[in-house]
Design a protein around this motif. Sequence first.
Motif, PDB file in Angstrom:
ATOM      1  N   MET A 114       0.826  -1.195   0.000  1.00  0.00           N
ATOM      2  CA  MET A 114       0.000   0.000   0.000  1.00  0.00           C
ATOM      3  C   MET A 114       0.868   1.256   0.000  1.00  0.00           C
ATOM      4  N   GLN A 132       2.350   4.363   1.275  1.00  0.00           N
ATOM      5  CA  GLN A 132       2.546   4.541   2.714  1.00  0.00           C
ATOM      6  C   GLN A 132       3.645   5.532   3.036  1.00  0.00           C
ATOM      7  N   ALA A 135       6.121   2.812  -1.875  1.00  0.00           N
ATOM      8  CA  ALA A 135       5.493   1.486  -1.865  1.00  0.00           C
ATOM      9  C   ALA A 135       6.323   0.591  -2.765  1.00  0.00           C
ATOM     10  N   THR A 178       3.214   2.221  10.265  1.00  0.00           N
ATOM     11  CA  THR A 178       3.011   2.470   8.836  1.00  0.00           C
ATOM     12  C   THR A 178       1.709   3.234   8.660  1.00  0.00           C
ATOM     13  N   ARG A 204      -0.917   4.401   6.067  1.00  0.00           N
ATOM     14  CA  ARG A 204      -1.283   3.963   4.714  1.00  0.00           C
ATOM     15  C   ARG A 204      -2.391   4.870   4.184  1.00  0.00           C
ATOM     16  N   GLY A 258      -6.483  -2.194  -0.137  1.00  0.00           N
ATOM     17  CA  GLY A 258      -5.145  -2.419  -0.689  1.00  0.00           C
ATOM     18  C   GLY A 258      -5.207  -3.101  -2.045  1.00  0.00           C
ATOM     19  N   LEU A 265      -4.949   2.764   8.878  1.00  0.00           N
ATOM     20  CA  LEU A 265      -4.418   3.818   8.002  1.00  0.00           C
ATOM     21  C   LEU A 265      -3.591   4.807   8.828  1.00  0.00           C
TER      22      LEU A 265
END
Length: 366
Positions: A115, A117, A203, A220, A222, A227, A238
């Motif tokens: 994803m 990120q 990513a 992380t 995101r 995804g 997220l």
Amino acid sequence: MRQHDWAHQPLRLQMNRVRRPFRGGLLLDRWQGRPDPRDDFQAEEWVASTLAARNPQPIPEEGVSRVLPAEGPALPLPELIGEAPELFLGAAHVRKHGPQPAVLVKVLDSCSRLMLQVHPDRDFARAELNSAFGKTEAWHILGGRAIDGVEPYVLLGFKPGITRAVWQDLFERQDVEGMVDALHRFPVKAGQTFLVEGGVPHAAGPGCCFMEIQEPTDFTMRVERIGPSGARLSDEQLHQGIGFQKMLDCFRYEGLSEAETLRRWRLVPEIARCAPGGRIRQLLTYQDTPFFAMNRLEIWGRLELPAEERFSVAVVWQGSGVLHWHGGTLPVGPAAELFLPAAVGPVVWEADPGQTLDVIHCLPPL
Ligand SMILES: O=P(O)(O)OC[C@H]1O[C@](O)(CO)[C@@H](O)[C@@H]1O
């Protein structure tokens, strides 16, 4: 033998796969000689980890490495280190970083894109996540595969013109194509190394197999609610509990040209030592980042590494041979993971006849 006597020998680590929301792992399965190799949602191997993974539906101790003794049950690495931190990690390391490795090593293999990120840098981690560590990371590409005809690539860094407002708008509209297009895309091949500082969007694409060294956290942020492999993520997954505005603040909005992005973050390896029996290639040094360093050892005969006053972590990528230390010898082959305690003294890597031992050697912060 008392457990802290183990600080005087290399420690073999148990295989340690971790769940993630992206698919992959086939190449790791093959490398580790697992039956029925396939892609699934355990596409990361965590090495010398004292950290538990932040996953939904947590499994206690998921991600924490275990040491394999010659006999008896495996022991959690943090427990062992806790017995004699200075012997295992090194006195200066403990003084500076506390009784923990301060670094984490992983091997990843993706068949879906990760994803989009970002990870926190240290200032952001301290201010917003109550953590002394951010998650700057570096990737050393080991290989990979084409997925649906697409060769391995990574997405890294904003293109010029991507401001916070532009990015927020793309995120709110979940314009994934637009977000992908806001980052540079670089094809990758075995042997390349990239530094991914906290704050830099990124990513790994599908088909990337790489060794990662990073600060020891699992933060992380995101920006995709669903995804690429179909995983649907909660808000918490997220923004990691800090809310969307702060998540957006975590990105460093510095659009660079493609050439400048590569100049800053694709690292140029250097041969640090060439001996009759092998050589050491520096992939990532303390000039690149103060947080860790990584070397690649190629051994076709014997190669001695002098005693160091700190621990290190070695992963055998290919080849077979033995590791000698004062007091013993350990056979090693592909996928062997070793924690080399500070008190181990000098070691000698020796390749089996006709073999080249290919070892990634990871070092903690100074
Ligand atoms: O969002 P995902 O798929 O969990 O990706 C997180 C993973 O990405 C990485 O940061 C590599 O980019 C790994 O260290 C981490 O485990």
